[in-house]
Motif scaffolding. Structure first.
Motif, PDB file in Angstrom:
ATOM      1  N   THR A 136      -6.273  -2.360  -5.768  1.00 23.00           N
ATOM      2  CA  THR A 136      -7.089  -1.335  -6.323  1.00 23.00           C
ATOM      3  C   THR A 136      -6.146   0.004  -6.252  1.00 23.00           C
ATOM      4  OG1 THR A 136      -9.099  -2.374  -5.261  1.00 23.00           O
ATOM      5  CG2 THR A 136      -9.183  -0.020  -5.870  1.00 23.00           C
ATOM      6  N   LEU A 137      -6.324   0.577  -7.522  1.00 19.90           N
ATOM      7  CA  LEU A 137      -5.445   1.933  -7.339  1.00 19.90           C
ATOM      8  C   LEU A 137      -6.595   2.971  -7.314  1.00 19.90           C
ATOM      9  CD1 LEU A 137      -3.305   3.953  -8.436  1.00 19.90           C
ATOM     10  CD2 LEU A 137      -3.995   3.196 -10.524  1.00 19.90           C
ATOM     11  N   PHE A 138      -6.433   4.109  -6.448  1.00 16.79           N
ATOM     12  CA  PHE A 138      -7.491   5.063  -6.229  1.00 16.79           C
ATOM     13  C   PHE A 138      -6.721   6.415  -6.760  1.00 16.79           C
ATOM     14  CE2 PHE A 138      -8.469   1.864  -3.015  1.00 16.79           C
ATOM     15  CZ  PHE A 138      -9.721   1.719  -3.057  1.00 16.79           C
ATOM     16  N   MET A 139      -7.634   7.346  -7.401  1.00 18.17           N
ATOM     17  CA  MET A 139      -7.148   8.368  -7.737  1.00 18.17           C
ATOM     18  C   MET A 139      -8.281   9.445  -7.430  1.00 18.17           C
ATOM     19  SD  MET A 139      -6.234  10.311 -11.354  1.00 18.17           S
ATOM     20  CE  MET A 139      -7.882  10.655 -12.236  1.00 18.17           C
ATOM     21  N   GLU A 140      -8.052  10.510  -6.669  1.00 16.58           N
ATOM     22  CA  GLU A 140      -9.045  11.531  -6.516  1.00 16.58           C
ATOM     23  C   GLU A 140      -9.282  12.438  -7.763  1.00 16.58           C
ATOM     24  OE1 GLU A 140      -9.476  15.274  -3.413  1.00 16.58           O
ATOM     25  OE2 GLU A 140      -7.507  14.820  -4.255  1.00 16.58           O
TER      26      GLU A 140
ATOM     27  N   ASN B 161       0.954  -1.103   0.018  1.00 15.21           N
ATOM     28  CA  ASN B 161       0.099   0.126  -0.096  1.00 15.21           C
ATOM     29  C   ASN B 161       0.816   1.228   0.065  1.00 15.21           C
ATOM     30  OD1 ASN B 161      -1.990  -1.755   0.244  1.00 15.21           O
ATOM     31  ND2 ASN B 161      -2.580  -1.309   2.258  1.00 15.21           N
ATOM     32  N   ARG B 162       0.423   2.058  -0.833  1.00 18.90           N
ATOM     33  CA  ARG B 162       1.129   3.466  -0.725  1.00 18.90           C
ATOM     34  C   ARG B 162       0.342   4.499  -1.340  1.00 18.90           C
ATOM     35  NH1 ARG B 162       4.201   5.490  -5.633  1.00 18.90           N
ATOM     36  NH2 ARG B 162       3.572   4.238  -7.481  1.00 18.90           N
ATOM     37  N   GLU B 163       0.623   5.746  -0.864  1.00 17.77           N
ATOM     38  CA  GLU B 163       0.095   7.031  -1.271  1.00 17.77           C
ATOM     39  C   GLU B 163       0.990   8.133  -1.933  1.00 17.77           C
ATOM     40  OE1 GLU B 163      -2.478   8.969   1.872  1.00 17.77           O
ATOM     41  OE2 GLU B 163      -2.367   7.061   2.854  1.00 17.77           O
TER      42      GLU B 163
ATOM     43  N   GLN C  92      -3.095  -6.453 -13.436  1.00 19.45           N
ATOM     44  CA  GLN C  92      -1.919  -6.398 -12.801  1.00 19.45           C
ATOM     45  C   GLN C  92      -1.527  -5.169 -12.451  1.00 19.45           C
ATOM     46  OE1 GLN C  92       1.186  -8.514 -14.866  1.00 19.45           O
ATOM     47  NE2 GLN C  92       2.546  -7.890 -13.401  1.00 19.45           N
ATOM     48  N   MET C  93      -1.071  -4.814 -11.384  1.00 22.65           N
ATOM     49  CA  MET C  93      -0.695  -3.481 -10.810  1.00 22.65           C
ATOM     50  C   MET C  93       0.571  -2.982 -11.585  1.00 22.65           C
ATOM     51  SD  MET C  93      -1.809  -1.146  -8.867  1.00 22.65           S
ATOM     52  CE  MET C  93      -3.126  -2.041  -7.882  1.00 22.65           C
ATOM     53  N   PRO C  94       0.346  -1.737 -12.493  1.00 21.10           N
ATOM     54  CA  PRO C  94       1.462  -1.269 -13.086  1.00 21.10           C
ATOM     55  C   PRO C  94       2.601  -0.706 -12.390  1.00 21.10           C
ATOM     56  CG  PRO C  94      -0.327   0.333 -13.148  1.00 21.10           C
ATOM     57  CD  PRO C  94      -0.965  -1.035 -12.286  1.00 21.10           C
ATOM     58  N   ALA C  95       3.673  -0.975 -12.975  1.00 22.44           N
ATOM     59  CA  ALA C  95       4.956  -0.314 -12.394  1.00 22.44           C
ATOM     60  C   ALA C  95       5.128   1.221 -12.402  1.00 22.44           C
ATOM     61  CB  ALA C  95       6.243  -0.692 -13.000  1.00 22.44           C
ATOM     62  N   THR C  96       4.338   1.931 -13.299  1.00 23.00           N
ATOM     63  CA  THR C  96       4.139   3.317 -13.530  1.00 23.00           C
ATOM     64  C   THR C  96       2.761   3.802 -13.578  1.00 23.00           C
ATOM     65  OG1 THR C  96       6.530   3.191 -14.686  1.00 23.00           O
ATOM     66  CG2 THR C  96       4.890   5.391 -14.619  1.00 23.00           C
ATOM     67  N   VAL C  97       2.184   4.261 -12.356  1.00 25.74           N
ATOM     68  CA  VAL C  97       0.887   4.693 -12.322  1.00 25.74           C
ATOM     69  C   VAL C  97       0.442   5.626 -13.244  1.00 25.74           C
ATOM     70  CG1 VAL C  97      -0.776   5.397 -10.787  1.00 25.74           C
ATOM     71  CG2 VAL C  97       0.553   3.611  -9.842  1.00 25.74           C
ATOM     72  N   GLY C  98       1.192   6.616 -13.611  1.00 23.75           N
ATOM     73  CA  GLY C  98       0.776   7.636 -14.300  1.00 23.75           C
ATOM     74  C   GLY C  98       0.745   7.532 -15.778  1.00 23.75           C
TER      75      GLY C  98
END
Length: 96
Positions: free
Chosen positions: A25-29, A3-5, A76-82
């Motif tokens: 899960t990836l969360f973006m405001e 987990n990270r922010e 699959q959780m990406p290495a680079t979220v952006g």
């Protein structure tokens, strides 16, 4: 992935956005709850909805900590979220 922010910069959006990864899960405001009905924020929500419809990725909007967040469950959780979110919604997004 742990987990990270972090913060994300979204092309054309004035302020950076809070983002986090929790489990798978990836969360973006997207907007603050108090502001989610203003023309700018409601248009952002509608734009994201239209771009995500039928793309095969599991997603939803959730209310967290006073904000409206896009919640995405990548296969699959990406290495680079952006880069992942940029490809998903068609806006340039980078970690700030």
């Amino acid at each position: 992935m742990a987990n990270r922010e972090f913060r994300l910069r979204v092309e054309g959006w004035r302020y950076s956005r809070h983002a986090m990864i929790q489990a798978n899960t990836l969360f973006m405001e997207v907007a603050r709850m108090a502001c989610s009905h203003c023309p700018t924020c409601s248009n952002r929500i509608r734009t994201l909805e239209s771009r995500l419809q039928g793309n095969g990725t599991s997603w939803r909007f959730v209310n967290l900590n006073g904000g409206v967040y896009l919640a995405v469950e990548p296969k699959q959780m990406p290495a680079t979220v952006g880069d992942y979110l940029s490809g998903l919604i068609g806006l340039q997004i980078s970690e700030s």
